[in-house]
Scaffold this motif. Structure first.
Motif, PDB file in Angstrom:
ATOM      1  N   THR A  75      -1.836  10.320   3.952  1.00  0.00           N
ATOM      2  CA  THR A  75      -2.047   8.903   4.061  1.00  0.00           C
ATOM      3  C   THR A  75      -0.709   8.116   4.356  1.00  0.00           C
ATOM      4  OG1 THR A  75      -4.121   9.147   2.847  1.00  0.00           O
ATOM      5  CG2 THR A  75      -2.919   6.829   2.972  1.00  0.00           C
ATOM      6  N   GLU A  76       0.543   8.654   3.682  1.00  0.00           N
ATOM      7  CA  GLU A  76       1.645   8.121   3.827  1.00  0.00           C
ATOM      8  C   GLU A  76       2.206   8.211   5.454  1.00  0.00           C
ATOM      9  OE1 GLU A  76       6.136   8.037   1.773  1.00  0.00           O
ATOM     10  OE2 GLU A  76       4.101   8.488   0.595  1.00  0.00           O
ATOM     11  N   PHE A  98      -8.085  11.136   3.589  1.00  0.00           N
ATOM     12  CA  PHE A  98      -9.124  12.025   2.678  1.00  0.00           C
ATOM     13  C   PHE A  98      -9.632  13.266   3.283  1.00  0.00           C
ATOM     14  CE2 PHE A  98     -13.437  12.041   1.285  1.00  0.00           C
ATOM     15  CZ  PHE A  98     -13.317  12.181  -0.040  1.00  0.00           C
ATOM     16  N   TYR A 129      -5.909   6.020   4.915  1.00  0.00           N
ATOM     17  CA  TYR A 129      -6.716   6.340   3.710  1.00  0.00           C
ATOM     18  C   TYR A 129      -7.948   7.442   4.025  1.00  0.00           C
ATOM     19  CZ  TYR A 129      -4.291   3.951   0.022  1.00  0.00           C
ATOM     20  OH  TYR A 129      -3.100   3.355  -0.579  1.00  0.00           O
ATOM     21  N   ILE A 174       0.635   4.228  -2.496  1.00  0.00           N
ATOM     22  CA  ILE A 174       0.571   5.511  -2.541  1.00  0.00           C
ATOM     23  C   ILE A 174       1.591   6.567  -3.173  1.00  0.00           C
ATOM     24  CG2 ILE A 174       1.121   7.358  -0.655  1.00  0.00           C
ATOM     25  CD1 ILE A 174      -0.257   5.060   1.487  1.00  0.00           C
ATOM     26  N   TRP A 202      -3.684  14.365   0.113  1.00  0.00           N
ATOM     27  CA  TRP A 202      -4.253  13.131   0.521  1.00  0.00           C
ATOM     28  C   TRP A 202      -3.369  12.005   0.620  1.00  0.00           C
ATOM     29  CZ3 TRP A 202      -8.498  10.323  -2.746  1.00  0.00           C
ATOM     30  CH2 TRP A 202      -8.996   9.066  -2.118  1.00  0.00           C
ATOM     31  N   MET A 203      -2.402  11.963  -0.507  1.00  0.00           N
ATOM     32  CA  MET A 203      -1.458  10.864  -0.587  1.00  0.00           C
ATOM     33  C   MET A 203      -0.290  11.266   0.543  1.00  0.00           C
ATOM     34  SD  MET A 203      -2.434   8.644  -2.668  1.00  0.00           S
ATOM     35  CE  MET A 203      -4.038   9.190  -2.187  1.00  0.00           C
ATOM     36  N   CYS A 258       0.644   7.131  -6.767  1.00  0.00           N
ATOM     37  CA  CYS A 258      -0.379   7.920  -6.590  1.00  0.00           C
ATOM     38  C   CYS A 258       0.093   9.369  -6.364  1.00  0.00           C
ATOM     39  CB  CYS A 258      -1.431   7.839  -5.865  1.00  0.00           C
ATOM     40  SG  CYS A 258      -2.666   6.154  -6.081  1.00  0.00           S
ATOM     41  N   PHE A 273       0.824  -1.337   0.021  1.00  0.00           N
ATOM     42  CA  PHE A 273      -0.092   0.019  -0.139  1.00  0.00           C
ATOM     43  C   PHE A 273       0.795   1.254  -0.197  1.00  0.00           C
ATOM     44  CE2 PHE A 273      -3.200  -2.826   1.231  1.00  0.00           C
ATOM     45  CZ  PHE A 273      -4.496  -2.381   0.483  1.00  0.00           C
TER      46      PHE A 273
END
Length: 317
Positions: free
Chosen positions: A117-118, A160, A156, A76, A113-114, A79, A72
């Motif tokens: 999330t990371e 988001f 995520y 990420i 967002w990415m 993306c 995952f």
């Protein structure tokens, strides 16, 4: 300094609807030289990360929580890079690097967002390493597939909604010129600096997200490594201690690179000179790190090397 012609008159001031991305450099010759470099970097990022995802999915020996999170992380990174690189590459070949307010906010939303999330995923991976070293006998019970799936989903979802809150706050800002963004992608500090309305809501949203997600994730990582160090110190044999630290080396390197570059961009005082330096550092954390993360996790990883050997053997047969 260039200004977009796309403005709508609203009362006594003009409302900016288009922005100009200044890019990495305004020198045309240098832009043509940088295009193949960043195109190659982007393609390598896609190939390496996709390759790592496929290897983890195909090899049964890699069906562990660590590689589940790693797959995952690679997604990420794909993306993350894809939200910036294609636009940056096309801008290298354009005379006018204009972007609408909506497109700018949309790009910022996906980049943030990415990125957030990371942060959350790196925290989850730090906890996984603590459980593997500190509680090895309960590892498979604690890090069950259900918990791992919830941790990834939580990363995520947190990223988001945190990103969405910042993006929506930008749409309430008014812009009446200038319209030049001193960067190669849309970032909230640059967008806010161009606003002619009070950016209080955007600044509060930025601070809350930075504290809750950014520093919250960093706190979890530091706390996990504190427990890891305490657990390693209890190990009697030196060989066991080295082995324990080796299981964390790749993750620790990835965390240091990511947080080190991000914090240097967003915490340092700003000046005209530091803005130029920020561009260089930003290239590192949004373009270079997504490319080298697969290498960080693969170069000294015996399980990844063994999986590659098994795959090449199956292909040869």
């Amino acid at each position: 300094m260039p200004e977009s012609r796309s403005m709508e008159w609203n009362g006594s001031y003009s409302s900016v609807t288009m922005f100009v991305l200044l890019g990495l450099t305004d020198k045309k010759e240098l832009q043509f030289m940088l295009f193949p470099v960043f195109l190659g970097t982007y393609l390598v990022t896609l190939i390496w990360n996709l390759g790592l995802i496929l290897l983890i999915r195909m090899d049964s020996h890699l069906k562990t929580p660590m590689y589940f999170f790693l797959s995952f992380l690679s997604f990420i990174d794909i993306c993350f890079s894809s939200s910036i690189s294609p636009r940056m590459l096309s801008d290298f070949l354009k005379e006018e690097k204009t972007i609408s307010l909506f497109s700018c906010v949309t790009q910022y939303f996906f980049v943030t967002w990415m990125g957030l999330t990371e942060c959350c995923l790196l925290a989850a991976m730090a906890y996984d390493r603590y459980v593997a070293i500190g509680r090895p006998l309960q590892y498979t019970t604690i890090m069950a597939p259900g918990l791992c799936g919830k941790m990834v989903a939580g990363a995520y979802v947190s990223g988001f909604f945190s990103s969405l809150s910042q993006a929506l706050s930008c749409l309430h800002l008014s812009f009446c010129g200038p319209n030049v963004i001193q960067h190669f992608f849309c970032d909230l500090p640059q967008i806010v600096s161009l606003s002619c309305s009070k950016p209080f809501i955007s600044q509060i949203a930025l601070i809350l997200v930075a504290v809750i997600i950014g520093f919250g994730s960093l706190f979890i990582i530091l706390l996990s490594y504190g427990f890891i160090v305490a657990s390693v110190l209890k190990i009697a044999s030196g060989k066991g201690s080295v082995k324990a630290f080796n299981t964390c080396a790749s993750h620790l390197a990835a965390v240091t690179l990511y947080y080190g570059t991000v914090l240097s961009v967003y915490l340092c005082p700003k000046s005209s000179q530091s803005m130029k330096q920020d561009k260089v550092v930003s290239v590192f954390y949004v373009i270079i790190i997504p490319m080298i993360n697969p290498l960080i996790y693969s170069l000294r990883n015996k399980e990844i090397k063994a999986a590659l050997k098994r795959l090449s053997k199956r292909t040869a047969d």
